[in-house]
Design a protein around this motif. Sequence first.
Motif, PDB file in Angstrom:
ATOM      1  N   PHE A 134       5.654   8.901  -5.022  1.00 61.17           N
ATOM      2  CA  PHE A 134       6.222   9.693  -3.206  1.00 61.17           C
ATOM      3  C   PHE A 134       7.146   9.005  -3.209  1.00 61.17           C
ATOM      4  N   LEU A 165       4.090  21.467   4.790  1.00 62.69           N
ATOM      5  CA  LEU A 165       5.081  20.327   5.816  1.00 62.69           C
ATOM      6  C   LEU A 165       6.792  20.473   5.767  1.00 62.69           C
ATOM      7  N   GLU A 170       7.920  10.045   1.991  1.00 61.64           N
ATOM      8  CA  GLU A 170       6.541  10.356   2.227  1.00 61.64           C
ATOM      9  C   GLU A 170       5.504   9.339   1.899  1.00 61.64           C
ATOM     10  N   LEU A 189       3.561   9.112   5.507  1.00 66.69           N
ATOM     11  CA  LEU A 189       1.576   9.510   4.936  1.00 66.69           C
ATOM     12  C   LEU A 189       0.780   9.667   5.919  1.00 66.69           C
ATOM     13  N   ASN A 190       0.272  10.259   5.633  1.00 66.99           N
ATOM     14  CA  ASN A 190      -1.084  10.721   6.704  1.00 66.99           C
ATOM     15  C   ASN A 190      -1.199  11.149   8.048  1.00 66.99           C
ATOM     16  N   MET A 212      10.736  14.898   8.350  1.00 65.26           N
ATOM     17  CA  MET A 212      10.582  13.934   7.738  1.00 65.26           C
ATOM     18  C   MET A 212      11.448  13.260   7.570  1.00 65.26           C
ATOM     19  N   SER A 256       0.638  -1.236   0.118  1.00 62.89           N
ATOM     20  CA  SER A 256       0.211   0.004  -0.317  1.00 62.89           C
ATOM     21  C   SER A 256       1.169   1.350   0.052  1.00 62.89           C
ATOM     22  N   LEU A 257       0.871   1.490  -1.039  1.00 61.88           N
ATOM     23  CA  LEU A 257       2.231   2.269  -1.025  1.00 61.88           C
ATOM     24  C   LEU A 257       2.196   3.131  -2.529  1.00 61.88           C
ATOM     25  N   ILE A 258       1.998   4.868  -2.423  1.00 63.92           N
ATOM     26  CA  ILE A 258       2.218   5.508  -3.453  1.00 63.92           C
ATOM     27  C   ILE A 258       2.991   5.768  -4.303  1.00 63.92           C
ATOM     28  N   GLU A 286       2.187  13.248   7.987  1.00 63.39           N
ATOM     29  CA  GLU A 286       3.104  14.194   8.211  1.00 63.39           C
ATOM     30  C   GLU A 286       3.745  15.103   8.769  1.00 63.39           C
TER      31      GLU A 286
END
Lengths: 370, 346, 533
Positions: C102, C131, C106, C110-111, C136, C97-99, C113
């Motif tokens: 990004f 951000l 990131e 994720l969500n 991060m 479940s990676l974007i 940050e």
Amino acid sequence: MRNVKSFVADNIVTLIFLTITIIAIPFSGLSGSYIISNLIDRFARSSFLVFALILPIMAGMGINFAMVLGATAGQIGLIFAVDHNIMGTEGLILATLVGIPLSVGLGWFSGQVLNRARGREMVTGFILGYFMDGIYQFFGLYIMGWLIPIRTAQVMQIDGGGVRNTLALESVRGGLDKIVSLKVGPFSIPVVTFAVIAVLCLFIIWFRRTKLGQDMRAIGQEQGISHAAGINVDRTRILAIVISTVLACIGQIIYLQNLGNMFTYTSQRQAGYYAAAAILVGGATVSKASIKNVFIGVFLVHALYITTPLAGKALFKSAMVGQYMSDFINYGIIASALVLHAWKNKRAADLARAGLRMSAEAQAAAGGVA
Amino acid sequence: MSSIKTFITDFGWPRIIIALFLLSLFVAAPIVGVDLGASIGDVLNRFGQNAIMVLALVPMVQSGCGLNFGLPIGILAGLLGSTITMQLGLTGLTGLLVAILITIVFGVIFGYLYGKLLNNVKGEEMTIAMYVGFSAVMLFSILWLVLPFNKADLVMGYAGEGLRRSIALEDYWGKLLNNFGQFSIGGTPIPTGLLLFVGLCVFFVYVFMRTRTGTAMTAVGSNPDFARASGVSVERMRTVSTVVSTVLGGIGILAYQQSFGWVQVYDAPLFMAFPAVSALLIGGASVTKASMVNVVLGTFLFQGILTMTPSVINNVLKNELSEVIRIIVTNGMIIYALTRKTKVAK
Amino acid sequence: MSTGTRLLSLHGISKEFYGNVVLEDISFDLDRGQIIGLVGENGAGKTTLMRILFGMPVIAETGGFNGTIELDGQPVAFKTPFDALDAGIGMVHQEFSLIPGFSTTENIALNRESLKPNFACDIFGKRMSVLDRVTMRERAVKAIHTLGVKLDPDMLVSEMPVGHKQFTEIAREIDRKNVKLLVLDEPTAVLTETEAEVLLSSMRALAAQGISIIFISHRLHEITKVADKIVVLRDGKIVKDVPVAGVSVQDIAAWMVGRDVKTKAAHLSVCKDSVYLNVEHLWVDMPGETVRDVSFQVMEGEIFGIGGLAGQGKLGIANGVMGLFPAGGQVTVGGQDVTLNNPHAALNSDIAFVSEDRRGVGLLLDESLEWNIAFTAMQAKRQHLIPVLGGLFSVRDEKSMKALALEYIESLEIRCTGPRQRAKELSGGNQQKICLAKAFALKPKLLFVSEPTRGIDVGAKAIVLETLRAYNRDYGMTIVMISSELEELRSICHRVAIVDEGKIAGILPPTADVAQFGLLMSGLGAGKNGDAA
């Protein structure tokens, strides 16, 4: 060589239409300075509208044809300003103050509709634009004049009911452009307008860095995964549309104050067509758009509009051919950009499968997993 | 009671509202002084005029290609058929038949190319269809100006440069179908030939959907994986559906022209897909399923509203209101269909 | 390395789905910093147990669960995965479940940050904060360091090799502030040997820092290398809960499949001596069930079983032969070569397939039984058609379709209101019978049937198996049956092959010791692509 090939492949739409423009310029018989001064003028009045398309693209919703609703809100604002006889810059500010809350509401409505049409956002947005045309006409012809009185006679239809079809905006014309006008050689530059555009660019750059901007980038790529991570996908999409609609409202006001004339019931439709063509010819796709695309796109698409009708007329000895050629190019830009993007999508999906297959094949040939 | 409820949910409130609205217009008509007989004749005429273009949408809906916003491509084939036939000077039944033949030839070619395009794209096919249709209409606008037509009653002005915007069909095959076997019921003329022709086309599509190919096409639209596992080529079925749709679009405009009396070129076909799509949806179709009943019922309701609203409301209020109602109803119906959760049982 | 303090306690967890008992009286404990290896066959209950622990909505939607869970001494019952995450439980699933667009940083954040609030927040809300990319990145570097791997924090996920993606996922979980427990579901499935080694050492490193791990894997040697204690699930119950010391992989394999029940000798038909199906070096690209290099032979009239754990490739074999997924290699049926990547060719070679994806591939849910049963025969064999105009075209013969449907409704005892009823309205078992009817209507000589009794009730199960046996006995139909249920395979097949990691691990007679099957499934035991007995 590889780099040149992939550069061409990635920017093919821009390159094709750039070539057409370059060919058209000599045929059009227009001078360089005429073209440039026209371009500056058109850029100043049109680019804001094109910027409005960036956020929905980022959020994975494609071209927001429903931005037309924002343009409508801007026009309603201008009707009020002209009707109440508020002149110049104050008139524009009033128009904006009326238009923005209206665009927020309309944007929220569009967002709700588009959320229910996942996978078909563009065609739904397009039809939504037509639908709102009907509501807007009802408002302009029947609500205005009956429920909401029109004060100024010049605003009314001849038979007294509703707002007239063509509205002269003399009272607010140039209200933004002419605040500070700089003369550079033969060209006249509306400084404050450009400043407003610059502020918008800064806003977009800043917005990309915020959490909301990051969320939009996430849902634009993977809705399911973003949702699982806790991002409110529906709400984020609605916010993207709302911001887009508000920007379209302001953009339309800027556009019309430059033109000085409004076709009450049809000017808003142009907003959607031309903005989409501009951003796409500037190299954006339905999933990726940047400020650079807007700049390149607005200049290129307007260069096309300035030169091709005349080039067509010269080549085919017919003004009508020139006009149809221009229309064909306008639709053609959008059609070819959409087709290329969707074709690339399909190729990528097919190649990804081939990639897996090749590695499985190689492994089988080598006698198994390492 | 629950079966009535399911009927309402499936059929949808918007359609019920539209049907009731039309009914109320028919009821109101004589009251406000509108000649009901003439109105009904008018509605039948417009029904016949438009039904085939609505019918043209069915194959692509059934094969899973969605609503055919690229209908103008088929219409262009029909325009080529009629203008070329007129240029050749053919009139009457011969003219109409030759026009149909030429339309079919071009329809097959255009439909095949259109199908190839749709098969190679993934995502937002309806928007692509729409813009390809727009671009084609504009390209042809240039062609109408440039192609070597030279018959006096077809071309503009003295120089003979390009076709006229509207070309009269009076001396060719105008009203040929309408007048065929025409009779009147109590003063209302019934365009028998036209209705028979429409019936013939509907019958053709009905039989087609029951053939081996038609059955395969429906399966492709219902579950492409299932179809593929049964040895059906999904791409081929989709291309067949676009070819049939395009040809029917061409024939549809021929029927429309002879009833209307004029051949209209340039940007006339630009937005013709939208009323057809809306009519089909009003008749009960969805983005994935359409039947003959949807075509007939939808065209009747849609053209009924278009005809009755101005005449009834004209006698009561301003004229533009009918235009506004048309825009809201047409587009509202399409939005309703696009935003409906497709109840795909999975 | 256990530190003595209890982190997690499960007492008497039970769960049933619509009357089907999936978990029964599950109890075990997990200490801080301890690694538990959770082992079990398909359907043993591992996935359901993890879903309960993680608060997945499907559990509450189907009647909740019984028993208690205690985390840090407090009873907990999570209603959503977010509650579980907040409480310190992280889960890394098999699907990433990676974007893709990004970077590592990131995705890790994720969500969650790091943010720098500003004045706009007061008007428009929290999401207008900018951000804080510097913080991060620091967090990402820290998480990567804790794992002990080499990851570029600025690389885009779309450009990463698969192994790195797995590590990024894990880094995301341990980046959470109060992570106490990590559940890893088959984390080494996509890794190379070296990467798997690195992962195992990361796990030890995390445990050393006090994070407990539940490690689900079918690679038993990895379990023995890294776990402190082993929990074996079978048929929804815990059959073993032991420390790892002194336990061998053979022991675990035996516990996993071990049934003391003697299988009754199947009344098998006699199969001929000739080879009917010959498969050589088949590879199939089916996502999640990749086949790498499979070769086997099936005799004429044989019922050949193919088993193995989920995701190992057994489902890919039939799908590949039938042309539903890209495939390569050599397949010969009855002496004739079968063209791959072509469903039509496969059907024309007298092969039929009942897919495991009943609702997705097997049925036209919106159409009637008649359509479903007759469709393939109509398209592939041009049956149930009426020729028109001397064969110029043909129209479907609805009478013939109806007769066909009625024939099978009777012989397979399909419960329905009639041949016109829509497929989606029938129960799972009856839908499966329709799929069988559709295949039988083709009168195939070779039948592939995949997961024939998945998700259907006991009565229907018996009918389905008996029907297969009858067709084999009475018509000499050669059948290849693919199933996750070893028992089922052992009850009607002449021979059973086990697929592991995309290859045939071995072929055994149904009467072979159950433990041997277990070994093959875990990637151990003798014989590549050959009989192991």
